[in-house]
Design an enzyme around this catalytic site. Structure first.
Site, PDB file in Angstrom:
ATOM      1  N   ASP A  32       1.520  -5.621  11.126  1.00 45.08           N
ATOM      2  CA  ASP A  32       1.820  -7.053  11.193  1.00 45.08           C
ATOM      3  C   ASP A  32       0.507  -7.786  11.010  1.00 45.08           C
ATOM      4  O   ASP A  32      -0.404  -7.638  11.834  1.00 45.08           O
ATOM      5  CB  ASP A  32       2.410  -7.401  12.564  1.00 45.08           C
ATOM      6  CG  ASP A  32       3.874  -7.024  12.668  1.00 45.08           C
ATOM      7  OD1 ASP A  32       4.641  -7.380  11.767  1.00 45.08           O
ATOM      8  OD2 ASP A  32       4.226  -6.349  13.649  1.00 45.08           O
ATOM      9  N   GLY A 142       8.232 -10.100  22.615  1.00 43.82           N
ATOM     10  CA  GLY A 142       9.137  -9.719  23.688  1.00 43.82           C
ATOM     11  C   GLY A 142      10.488 -10.388  23.621  1.00 43.82           C
ATOM     12  O   GLY A 142      11.341 -10.125  24.457  1.00 43.82           O
ATOM     13  N   ASP A 169      13.632  -5.890  11.617  1.00 49.79           N
ATOM     14  CA  ASP A 169      12.353  -5.888  12.338  1.00 49.79           C
ATOM     15  C   ASP A 169      12.389  -6.883  13.494  1.00 49.79           C
ATOM     16  O   ASP A 169      12.441  -8.094  13.263  1.00 49.79           O
ATOM     17  CB  ASP A 169      11.262  -6.265  11.319  1.00 49.79           C
ATOM     18  CG  ASP A 169       9.883  -6.381  11.947  1.00 49.79           C
ATOM     19  OD1 ASP A 169       9.737  -6.126  13.141  1.00 49.79           O
ATOM     20  OD2 ASP A 169       8.947  -6.740  11.204  1.00 49.79           O
TER      21      ASP A 169
HETATM   22  O1  LIG Z   1       6.535  -8.820  13.441  1.00 46.82           O
HETATM   23  C1  LIG Z   1       7.447  -8.576  14.143  1.00 46.82           C
HETATM   24  C2  LIG Z   1       8.347  -9.676  14.523  1.00 46.82           C
HETATM   25  O2  LIG Z   1       7.932 -10.808  13.836  1.00 46.82           O
HETATM   26  C3  LIG Z   1       7.734  -7.206  14.577  1.00 46.82           C
HETATM   27  O3  LIG Z   1       6.958  -6.236  13.868  1.00 46.82           O
HETATM   28  C4  LIG Z   1       7.683  -6.952  16.022  1.00 46.82           C
HETATM   29  O4  LIG Z   1       6.372  -7.058  16.465  1.00 46.82           O
HETATM   30  C5  LIG Z   1       8.252  -5.586  16.314  1.00 46.82           C
HETATM   31  O5  LIG Z   1       8.103  -5.348  17.633  1.00 46.82           O
HETATM   32  P1  LIG Z   1       9.343  -5.016  18.583  1.00 46.82           P
HETATM   33  O6  LIG Z   1      10.199  -6.251  18.675  1.00 46.82           O
HETATM   34  O7  LIG Z   1      10.080  -3.863  17.917  1.00 46.82           O
HETATM   35  O8  LIG Z   1       8.690  -4.638  19.867  1.00 46.82           O
END
Ligand SMILES: O=C(CO)[C@@H](O)[C@H](O)COP(=O)(O)O
Length: 223
Positions: A32, A142, A169
């Site tokens: 990310d 979260g 995602d």
């Molecule tokens: O970039 C994103 C959301 O924008 C994702 O990559 C989340 O960071 C994935 O994390 P979890 O919700 O699976 O913990």
């Protein structure tokens, strides 16, 4: 085949080298790239991404959560990132982004926030290797999985070409994995579900097997 790309941002970032060494058997690793503007968080800069690419042979995919994705294409491609995905919400000319990624010989994708309809990416279907459907509010770590993504996923699967991989995602975990696969996902990005577990490698293997089992059932029911 169904795949999982674990999101490195959810790992222990103070021990990133050790984390990378421990990720035996991972088929993808999700980066990310958050700029503090498109989303509030700031994740990895190019120096860190280049370091990660040098430390691991796992194919890397970048999810650009930034206001200026075009500026990242060349540096990410040179660093060896295999798949580069940007948010359609910030692109004036998505087709130029996709062709710019393809010029570097990399796979190109678009991402959609939960509120953004599938219609926004339909005109680019012929250029899309990948679609990321964000399934939580991207900005707040979260926040839970939003089931509204499942309808978008089914719609995208009908409208996109077969070679376009669709990943979901955000907030995906063992309890909602089946619904995501049943609605047509080719893969998921998992942050907390993998890196928040006691043994990320075991968890990754278990969830991958589970997802592939669901996929098999889905595909045999469709015949
Ligand atoms: O970039 C994103 C959301 O924008 C994702 O990559 C989340 O960071 C994935 O994390 P979890 O919700 O699976 O913990």
């Amino acid at each position: 085949m169904f795949t999982i790309s674990p999101s490195l941002y959810s790992a222990d970032l103070l021990n990133i080298r050790q984390v990378l060494r421990s990720l035996e058997g991972f088929e993808h690793l999700h980066l990310d790239v958050d700029d503090g503007n498109f989303v509030r968080g700031i994740s990895f800069g190019m120096d860190v991404i280049e370091g990660v690419a040098e430390c691991t042979d796992i194919p890397l995919d970048a999810h650009l959560e930034v206001l200026n994705p075009m500026d990242y294409v060349a540096p990410l491609a040179r660093a060896g990132v295999e798949l580069i995905c940007a948010h359609v919400e910030v692109l004036d000319f998505p087709s130029l982004f996709l062709s710019s990624v393809h010029r570097y010989g990399k796979k190109a994708g678009l991402a959609l926030n939960i509120k953004t309809p599938i219609a926004y990416i339909e005109p680019y279907a012929d250029q899309l290797d990948q679609l990321i459907l964000v399934s939580c509010e991207a900005d707040v770590d979260g926040l839970p999985f939003r089931r509204g993504v499942l309808k978008k996923l089914s719609e995208a699967r009908l409208k996109l070409e077969e070679h376009t991989k669709i990943w979901v995602d955000g907030g995906v975990n063992k309890s909602n994995l089946r619904s995501v696969v049943d609605a047509g996902a080719d893969g998921v990005v998992l942050g907390r579900a993998v890196f928040g577990s006691e043994n990320p490698v075991d968890t990754y293997v278990q969830l991958l097997e589970l997802g592939r089992g669901y996929e098999k059932e889905r595909d045999s029911n469709a015949v």
